[in-house]
Design a protein around this motif. Structure first.
Motif, PDB file in Angstrom:
ATOM      1  N   ARG A  12      11.457  -1.726  -9.898  1.00  0.00           N
ATOM      2  CA  ARG A  12      10.568  -0.570 -10.078  1.00  0.00           C
ATOM      3  C   ARG A  12      10.651   0.459  -8.963  1.00  0.00           C
ATOM      4  NH1 ARG A  12       6.637  -5.026 -10.185  1.00  0.00           N
ATOM      5  NH2 ARG A  12       6.238  -4.135  -8.168  1.00  0.00           N
ATOM      6  N   GLN A  13      11.308   0.098  -7.847  1.00  0.00           N
ATOM      7  CA  GLN A  13      11.279   0.977  -6.688  1.00  0.00           C
ATOM      8  C   GLN A  13      12.627   1.081  -6.003  1.00  0.00           C
ATOM      9  OE1 GLN A  13       8.171  -0.897  -4.417  1.00  0.00           O
ATOM     10  NE2 GLN A  13       6.551  -0.104  -5.717  1.00  0.00           N
ATOM     11  N   LEU A  14      12.813   2.194  -5.319  1.00  0.00           N
ATOM     12  CA  LEU A  14      13.968   2.426  -4.457  1.00  0.00           C
ATOM     13  C   LEU A  14      13.453   2.390  -3.028  1.00  0.00           C
ATOM     14  CD1 LEU A  14      16.892   4.687  -4.668  1.00  0.00           C
ATOM     15  CD2 LEU A  14      15.291   5.253  -2.861  1.00  0.00           C
ATOM     16  N   ASN A  34      11.394   3.985  12.932  1.00  0.00           N
ATOM     17  CA  ASN A  34      11.709   4.576  11.639  1.00  0.00           C
ATOM     18  C   ASN A  34      10.836   3.882  10.604  1.00  0.00           C
ATOM     19  OD1 ASN A  34      13.185   2.086  11.437  1.00  0.00           O
ATOM     20  ND2 ASN A  34      14.527   3.013   9.928  1.00  0.00           N
ATOM     21  N   GLU A  35      10.999   4.223   9.347  1.00  0.00           N
ATOM     22  CA  GLU A  35      10.280   3.558   8.272  1.00  0.00           C
ATOM     23  C   GLU A  35      11.247   3.194   7.163  1.00  0.00           C
ATOM     24  OE1 GLU A  35       7.653   6.569  10.147  1.00  0.00           O
ATOM     25  OE2 GLU A  35       9.255   6.994   8.724  1.00  0.00           O
ATOM     26  N   ILE A  36      10.855   2.207   6.392  1.00  0.00           N
ATOM     27  CA  ILE A  36      11.493   1.975   5.105  1.00  0.00           C
ATOM     28  C   ILE A  36      10.484   2.478   4.095  1.00  0.00           C
ATOM     29  CG2 ILE A  36      12.290   0.272   3.432  1.00  0.00           C
ATOM     30  CD1 ILE A  36      13.285  -1.411   5.770  1.00  0.00           C
ATOM     31  N   VAL A  37      10.888   3.468   3.313  1.00  0.00           N
ATOM     32  CA  VAL A  37       9.992   4.121   2.365  1.00  0.00           C
ATOM     33  C   VAL A  37      10.353   3.655   0.960  1.00  0.00           C
ATOM     34  CG1 VAL A  37       9.153   6.335   1.501  1.00  0.00           C
ATOM     35  CG2 VAL A  37       9.865   6.123   3.889  1.00  0.00           C
ATOM     36  N   ALA A  42      10.041   5.527 -11.654  1.00  0.00           N
ATOM     37  CA  ALA A  42       9.577   6.273 -12.827  1.00  0.00           C
ATOM     38  C   ALA A  42       9.059   7.661 -12.452  1.00  0.00           C
ATOM     39  CB  ALA A  42       8.485   5.495 -13.556  1.00  0.00           C
ATOM     40  N   THR A  43       8.382   7.766 -11.312  1.00  0.00           N
ATOM     41  CA  THR A  43       7.746   9.041 -10.947  1.00  0.00           C
ATOM     42  C   THR A  43       8.407   9.750  -9.773  1.00  0.00           C
ATOM     43  OG1 THR A  43       6.204   8.023  -9.377  1.00  0.00           O
ATOM     44  CG2 THR A  43       5.517   8.124 -11.707  1.00  0.00           C
ATOM     45  N   GLY A  44       9.132   9.015  -8.932  1.00  0.00           N
ATOM     46  CA  GLY A  44       9.715   9.604  -7.735  1.00  0.00           C
ATOM     47  C   GLY A  44       8.736   9.697  -6.576  1.00  0.00           C
ATOM     48  N   ASN A  45       7.508   9.241  -6.787  1.00  0.00           N
ATOM     49  CA  ASN A  45       6.488   9.311  -5.739  1.00  0.00           C
ATOM     50  C   ASN A  45       6.660   8.193  -4.718  1.00  0.00           C
ATOM     51  OD1 ASN A  45       5.239  11.510  -6.984  1.00  0.00           O
ATOM     52  ND2 ASN A  45       3.925  10.180  -8.210  1.00  0.00           N
ATOM     53  N   THR A  46       6.265   8.481  -3.483  1.00  0.00           N
ATOM     54  CA  THR A  46       6.231   7.466  -2.436  1.00  0.00           C
ATOM     55  C   THR A  46       5.106   6.492  -2.745  1.00  0.00           C
ATOM     56  OG1 THR A  46       7.003   9.080  -0.811  1.00  0.00           O
ATOM     57  CG2 THR A  46       5.982   7.081   0.043  1.00  0.00           C
ATOM     58  N   VAL A  47       5.399   5.194  -2.715  1.00  0.00           N
ATOM     59  CA  VAL A  47       4.365   4.204  -3.015  1.00  0.00           C
ATOM     60  C   VAL A  47       4.030   3.303  -1.826  1.00  0.00           C
ATOM     61  CG1 VAL A  47       4.712   4.169  -5.502  1.00  0.00           C
ATOM     62  CG2 VAL A  47       6.071   2.660  -4.071  1.00  0.00           C
ATOM     63  N   ARG A  48       4.897   3.208  -0.826  1.00  0.00           N
ATOM     64  CA  ARG A  48       4.616   2.379   0.337  1.00  0.00           C
ATOM     65  C   ARG A  48       5.585   2.728   1.447  1.00  0.00           C
ATOM     66  NH1 ARG A  48       1.487  -1.610   1.530  1.00  0.00           N
ATOM     67  NH2 ARG A  48       1.043  -2.315  -0.578  1.00  0.00           N
ATOM     68  N   ALA A  81      16.158 -10.814  10.814  1.00  0.00           N
ATOM     69  CA  ALA A  81      16.201 -10.593   9.373  1.00  0.00           C
ATOM     70  C   ALA A  81      14.773 -10.834   8.915  1.00  0.00           C
ATOM     71  CB  ALA A  81      17.159 -11.565   8.700  1.00  0.00           C
ATOM     72  N   VAL A  82      14.213  -9.901   8.146  1.00  0.00           N
ATOM     73  CA  VAL A  82      12.821 -10.009   7.710  1.00  0.00           C
ATOM     74  C   VAL A  82      12.719  -9.807   6.200  1.00  0.00           C
ATOM     75  CG1 VAL A  82      11.890  -9.229   9.929  1.00  0.00           C
ATOM     76  CG2 VAL A  82      12.349  -7.544   8.150  1.00  0.00           C
ATOM     77  N   SER A  83      11.634 -10.322   5.642  1.00  0.00           N
ATOM     78  CA  SER A  83      11.312 -10.131   4.236  1.00  0.00           C
ATOM     79  C   SER A  83      10.105  -9.205   4.170  1.00  0.00           C
ATOM     80  CB  SER A  83      10.987 -11.483   3.597  1.00  0.00           C
ATOM     81  OG  SER A  83      10.525 -11.304   2.284  1.00  0.00           O
ATOM     82  N   LEU A  84      10.187  -8.163   3.339  1.00  0.00           N
ATOM     83  CA  LEU A  84       9.099  -7.206   3.174  1.00  0.00           C
ATOM     84  C   LEU A  84       8.529  -7.343   1.772  1.00  0.00           C
ATOM     85  CD1 LEU A  84      10.940  -4.122   4.709  1.00  0.00           C
ATOM     86  CD2 LEU A  84       9.399  -5.709   5.885  1.00  0.00           C
ATOM     87  N   ASP A  85       7.220  -7.534   1.680  1.00  0.00           N
ATOM     88  CA  ASP A  85       6.557  -7.701   0.393  1.00  0.00           C
ATOM     89  C   ASP A  85       5.972  -6.360  -0.043  1.00  0.00           C
ATOM     90  OD1 ASP A  85       4.850  -8.223  -1.756  1.00  0.00           O
ATOM     91  OD2 ASP A  85       4.259 -10.171  -0.962  1.00  0.00           O
ATOM     92  N   PRO A  86       6.532  -5.710  -1.063  1.00  0.00           N
ATOM     93  CA  PRO A  86       6.046  -4.403  -1.506  1.00  0.00           C
ATOM     94  C   PRO A  86       4.610  -4.433  -2.026  1.00  0.00           C
ATOM     95  CG  PRO A  86       8.201  -4.843  -2.433  1.00  0.00           C
ATOM     96  CD  PRO A  86       7.718  -6.109  -1.808  1.00  0.00           C
ATOM     97  N   ASP A  87       4.157  -5.568  -2.563  1.00  0.00           N
ATOM     98  CA  ASP A  87       2.796  -5.641  -3.099  1.00  0.00           C
ATOM     99  C   ASP A  87       1.749  -5.715  -1.990  1.00  0.00           C
ATOM    100  OD1 ASP A  87       3.720  -5.543  -5.735  1.00  0.00           O
ATOM    101  OD2 ASP A  87       3.985  -7.721  -5.793  1.00  0.00           O
ATOM    102  N   SER A  88       1.979  -6.561  -0.978  1.00  0.00           N
ATOM    103  CA  SER A  88       0.993  -6.732   0.089  1.00  0.00           C
ATOM    104  C   SER A  88       1.278  -5.873   1.313  1.00  0.00           C
ATOM    105  CB  SER A  88       0.939  -8.200   0.524  1.00  0.00           C
ATOM    106  OG  SER A  88       2.146  -8.564   1.188  1.00  0.00           O
ATOM    107  N   GLY A  89       2.531  -5.414   1.466  1.00  0.00           N
ATOM    108  CA  GLY A  89       2.908  -4.648   2.651  1.00  0.00           C
ATOM    109  C   GLY A  89       3.189  -5.519   3.857  1.00  0.00           C
ATOM    110  N   LYS A  90       3.233  -6.840   3.671  1.00  0.00           N
ATOM    111  CA  LYS A  90       3.429  -7.764   4.791  1.00  0.00           C
ATOM    112  C   LYS A  90       4.901  -8.013   5.063  1.00  0.00           C
ATOM    113  CE  LYS A  90      -0.978  -9.981   4.417  1.00  0.00           C
ATOM    114  NZ  LYS A  90      -1.757 -11.117   4.769  1.00  0.00           N
ATOM    115  N   GLU A  91       5.184  -8.278   6.339  1.00  0.00           N
ATOM    116  CA  GLU A  91       6.524  -8.605   6.806  1.00  0.00           C
ATOM    117  C   GLU A  91       6.554 -10.064   7.230  1.00  0.00           C
ATOM    118  OE1 GLU A  91       8.759  -7.797  10.939  1.00  0.00           O
ATOM    119  OE2 GLU A  91       8.285  -5.966   9.830  1.00  0.00           O
ATOM    120  N   SER A  92       7.588 -10.798   6.815  1.00  0.00           N
ATOM    121  CA  SER A  92       7.776 -12.194   7.214  1.00  0.00           C
ATOM    122  C   SER A  92       9.141 -12.316   7.875  1.00  0.00           C
ATOM    123  CB  SER A  92       7.726 -13.130   6.013  1.00  0.00           C
ATOM    124  OG  SER A  92       6.498 -13.023   5.350  1.00  0.00           O
ATOM    125  N   ILE A  93       9.196 -12.989   9.009  1.00  0.00           N
ATOM    126  CA  ILE A  93      10.459 -13.180   9.714  1.00  0.00           C
ATOM    127  C   ILE A  93      11.239 -14.304   9.052  1.00  0.00           C
ATOM    128  CG2 ILE A  93      11.515 -13.883  11.892  1.00  0.00           C
ATOM    129  CD1 ILE A  93       9.158 -12.490  13.295  1.00  0.00           C
TER     130      ILE A  93
END
Length: 147
Positions: A12-14, A34-37, A42-48, A81-93
């Motif tokens: 659903r996201q880029l 920096n950020e990962i955006v 579907a909309t092109g809007n920034t979501v996180r 190396a980290v895992s990013l959860d788009p739903d919660s916004g949390k980072e896990s190493i």
């Protein structure tokens, strides 16, 4: 157009890394490297946005299910190396490797990075023939968990 690294597409996201910022502790207090955006396809809007830490830029590598696997580099602290959860916004190493293990690859930024099955591989994107008997440079390095 410049070389574009740090782009990953999910269902659903880029996810796109912003350009790394120059970091100086005296001038960059409170700023992120920096950020990962995340953009909605579907909309092109920034979501996180996922903020990298000062002096430690982060780049998305690939998707793993609904999570983003990213590489966070650092010069004076462990890279990860980290895992990013788009739903919660949390980072896990997922994997840390220390500064004394960090590859020196002729100052090429960023290296080509692959994370798979608990291992991370970093490779130079170009090589040059050294002149004389100078120090050898790493072309590729790999790290894995000892546990």
């Amino acid at each position: 157009m410049e070389r574009c690294t740090g782009v990953v597409v999910g269902k659903r996201q880029l996810y796109m890394a912003t350009k790394p910022r120059e970091f100086s502790p005296e001038t960059s207090r409170g700023l992120v490297a920096n950020e990962i955006v995340a953009f909605d396809l579907a909309t092109g809007n920034t979501v996180r946005k996922f903020d990298a830490r000062p002096g430690r830029p982060m780049f998305p590598l690939r998707m793993s299910g609904d999570k983003v696997i990213a590489y966070r580099e650092a010069a004076t602290a462990p890279s990860a190396a980290v895992s990013l959860d788009p739903d919660s916004g949390k980072e896990s190493i997922l994997l840390l490797f220390g500064e004394d293990e960090a590859p020196e690859m002729n100052g090429l930024e960023p290296p080509e990075v692959v994370y798979e099955h608990g291992r991370i591989f970093l490779a130079a994107t170009s090589v040059m023939r050294s002149k004389g008997d100078g120090p050898q440079q790493w072309v590729m390095r790999g790290f894995e968990s000892s546990g």
